[in-house]
Design a protein around this motif. Sequence first.
Motif, PDB file in Angstrom:
ATOM      1  N   HIS A 280      16.764  36.378  27.833  1.00 40.23           N
ATOM      2  CA  HIS A 280      16.384  37.190  28.990  1.00 40.23           C
ATOM      3  C   HIS A 280      17.534  38.160  29.265  1.00 40.23           C
ATOM      4  CE1 HIS A 280      15.258  38.344  33.063  1.00 40.23           C
ATOM      5  NE2 HIS A 280      14.081  37.795  32.858  1.00 40.23           N
TER       6      HIS A 280
ATOM      7  N   ASN B 275      24.914  33.780  34.467  1.00 39.82           N
ATOM      8  CA  ASN B 275      23.961  33.808  35.578  1.00 39.82           C
ATOM      9  C   ASN B 275      23.874  32.375  36.104  1.00 39.82           C
ATOM     10  OD1 ASN B 275      21.624  33.887  37.201  1.00 39.82           O
ATOM     11  ND2 ASN B 275      20.737  35.511  35.953  1.00 39.82           N
TER      12      ASN B 275
ATOM     13  N   GLU C  78      23.039  30.588  38.750  1.00 37.12           N
ATOM     14  CA  GLU C  78      21.901  29.914  39.372  1.00 37.12           C
ATOM     15  C   GLU C  78      20.763  29.723  38.378  1.00 37.12           C
ATOM     16  OE1 GLU C  78      20.840  31.873  43.038  1.00 37.12           O
ATOM     17  OE2 GLU C  78      22.729  31.283  43.973  1.00 37.12           O
ATOM     18  N   ALA C  79      20.441  30.775  37.620  1.00 34.76           N
ATOM     19  CA  ALA C  79      19.325  30.681  36.680  1.00 34.76           C
ATOM     20  C   ALA C  79      19.660  29.723  35.540  1.00 34.76           C
ATOM     21  CB  ALA C  79      18.996  32.066  36.134  1.00 34.76           C
TER      22      ALA C  79
ATOM     23  N   ALA D  87      19.468  26.160  36.823  1.00 34.69           N
ATOM     24  CA  ALA D  87      18.058  25.783  36.998  1.00 34.69           C
ATOM     25  C   ALA D  87      17.428  25.462  35.647  1.00 34.69           C
ATOM     26  CB  ALA D  87      17.294  26.918  37.687  1.00 34.69           C
ATOM     27  N   PHE D  88      17.775  26.273  34.637  1.00 36.85           N
ATOM     28  CA  PHE D  88      17.194  26.069  33.307  1.00 36.85           C
ATOM     29  C   PHE D  88      17.676  24.753  32.685  1.00 36.85           C
ATOM     30  CE2 PHE D  88      17.415  26.835  28.656  1.00 36.85           C
ATOM     31  CZ  PHE D  88      16.048  26.868  28.422  1.00 36.85           C
TER      32      PHE D  88
ATOM     33  N   PRO E  63      12.574  31.111  31.146  1.00 41.83           N
ATOM     34  CA  PRO E  63      13.538  30.667  32.158  1.00 41.83           C
ATOM     35  C   PRO E  63      12.842  29.888  33.273  1.00 41.83           C
ATOM     36  CG  PRO E  63      13.464  33.087  31.997  1.00 41.83           C
ATOM     37  CD  PRO E  63      12.420  32.556  31.085  1.00 41.83           C
TER      38      PRO E  63
ATOM     39  N   GLY F  46      12.020  29.932  36.692  1.00 43.55           N
ATOM     40  CA  GLY F  46      12.023  30.948  37.757  1.00 43.55           C
ATOM     41  C   GLY F  46      12.469  32.299  37.212  1.00 43.55           C
ATOM     42  N   ASP F  47      12.703  33.257  38.096  1.00 44.89           N
ATOM     43  CA  ASP F  47      13.075  34.609  37.678  1.00 44.89           C
ATOM     44  C   ASP F  47      14.590  34.753  37.694  1.00 44.89           C
ATOM     45  OD1 ASP F  47      13.467  37.264  37.233  1.00 44.89           O
ATOM     46  OD2 ASP F  47      12.492  37.962  39.085  1.00 44.89           O
ATOM     47  N   PRO F  48      15.208  34.866  36.510  1.00 40.28           N
ATOM     48  CA  PRO F  48      16.679  34.943  36.467  1.00 40.28           C
ATOM     49  C   PRO F  48      17.223  36.172  37.185  1.00 40.28           C
ATOM     50  CG  PRO F  48      15.762  34.766  34.250  1.00 40.28           C
ATOM     51  CD  PRO F  48      14.613  34.957  35.181  1.00 40.28           C
TER      52      PRO F  48
ATOM     53  N   SER G 189      18.417  35.703  41.059  1.00 42.73           N
ATOM     54  CA  SER G 189      19.540  34.864  41.475  1.00 42.73           C
ATOM     55  C   SER G 189      20.283  35.491  42.643  1.00 42.73           C
ATOM     56  CB  SER G 189      20.527  34.686  40.313  1.00 42.73           C
ATOM     57  OG  SER G 189      19.932  33.936  39.284  1.00 42.73           O
TER      58      SER G 189
ATOM     59  N   LYS H  15      25.289  37.079  41.794  1.00 41.79           N
ATOM     60  CA  LYS H  15      25.166  37.980  40.637  1.00 41.79           C
ATOM     61  C   LYS H  15      26.535  38.336  40.097  1.00 41.79           C
ATOM     62  CE  LYS H  15      20.778  40.274  41.487  1.00 41.79           C
ATOM     63  NZ  LYS H  15      20.253  39.532  42.632  1.00 41.79           N
TER      64      LYS H  15
END
Lengths: 328, 250
Positions: free
Chosen positions: A68, A75, A77-78, A81-82, A179, A181-183, A186, A189
């Motif tokens: 992505h 990143n 948060e993303a 989460a992943f 991913p 959610g949407d990376p 986040s 940043k």
Amino acid sequence: MANNILAFAESRGGDLRKVAYEAVTAARALADATGGEVHAVVAGPSGITAKAGALGTYGADAVTVVEHPAFADYNPEALAAFVAERAKGGGYRVVVLIASAQGKDLAPRVAGKLGVPLASDLTTIRLDGDKVVGTHPVNTGKVIATVTLTANPAVVSLRPGAVTAAEKPRTARIETAAPAGDPAASRVKVTQTIAGNTAKLDLGDAPVIVSGGRGLKAAENFKLVEELAAAFGNAAVGATRAVTDDGWRPHSDQIGQTGRQVSPNLYVAVGISGAIQHLAGMRTSKTIVAINKDPEAPIFKVADYGIVGDVLEVVPALTAAVKAAKGH
Amino acid sequence: MKIAVCIKRVPEMDVRFKIAPSGTSVDETGLKWDMSDFDGYAVEAALQLTEKLGNGEVVVVTVGPDAAQETLRKALSMGVTRAVHLKVDAIPFDNFAIARALATELQGGGYDLILFGKMSIDSSNGAVGPITAELLNLPCVAAASKLEIANGKGTARRELEGAAELLEFPLPAVVSIDEGVARPRYPSLKGIMAAKKKPLEVKPAQLGDLRMTVSTMALPPDRPPGRILGEGVAAVPELVRLLQTEAKVL
């Protein structure tokens, strides 16, 4: 009980980092003990999938890749989460990360999302029945704690260099994933990654570190340290806090309690007295050489080999001898 | 601006530690104690932020035994407004349990910013801050070496291996502080006197289950005694020979 082990394979700028192979190597050893598989996860920008197969060389049975554009920079948060989503989905016994700069940020986030504690910066790890047991230097390395995790999964981060990446080739199944959610959404940043000198070997990656202290007397004498490092060819340059505080070297070169903690094969301490704060960052090096004019300097207590003398004379002679030994 | 800073009481490190008879902790006899180094930077950063804005409140929170109140008083004497002591008999090693106790206290407290040191100087896990952020579902930056707050937004810098990254994040947020952000001030006599009258609230810590424990503590094996090979340039050939034949690193 789940037998599989999940390894996080770190990347930066679209390439896997050395610590990615260390994570997979550590996971392979654990999976060999459980009879399970090693599953690695990688996230990066477009093109990272092509790099994922290399993880099979170190023993990954499967690699899940997420590509992505929002993974071009770290990143947090993303990525957390992943990794947490993969960890939940797979029913893993252990989730292995490496306590690099990125791993130190990522690992506790993953543990938090999974609702478990993090055993961080371990220097060894093993399974003991349904528990995971690791060792972790505490109190600036003066005490070694053996830590027992009963949480499931056990989330651990290993000290960089604690495990040497070792090839155990297999053909890894490469799977791509979306991913979690949407990376791009986040909250935290990374707006810019400021590259250091990329031609320079990083302290965490270098098998040899040549490090300088106040005994060099002046900033311009640091070139002697750089020349010795260049003679080894596979060396990075480190420094004491006194030297970075004085601006002789950038703060990022500082080795010690409040700087980088390193464990190279060879650590050459040039004009370093060996204050405990410095020793906390390098005492786990495999071989330590000290060159210092004061025979009573504490660095000689931890050094395997010491030379008492003026660094301004001894270091150029050592540089010449190393060059001769290396045949150049 | 309302800021919470989570701090820890730790032993001073410039001693030779002994292991307690239990084998699971260090012998505390004769140890001196202080606020963990990085927590001091976090307290200072919080004070500077509220001083710059000309208003606000800094609250320090700790999980620890009764003696941890000394550490809270030190923060109060530096200029912190009030303190919360989450009481335990002994600080557990389980960083999730500590984060849970802190999150229970901080939840609903209306904090714009929650600061931590990047790690405690004794257990050196660096995990409590980010886990607390997860439990509170707040954005988090770990090990910030620079921190600025303006217009409800934060910017930070993190040091990487041979690189650095700049980050931005909305408030409220959790940030753990690396050195470089702010050198902690020494408490003034006036500050020390004022601290005695500042509020210090004591509550039991809500730790929950402990799933990470220390099974043993030990002193590291001594490195084999080092050898001084000689003096000056004359010792260089022997060093190179040993690096090649004995250490096999050249």
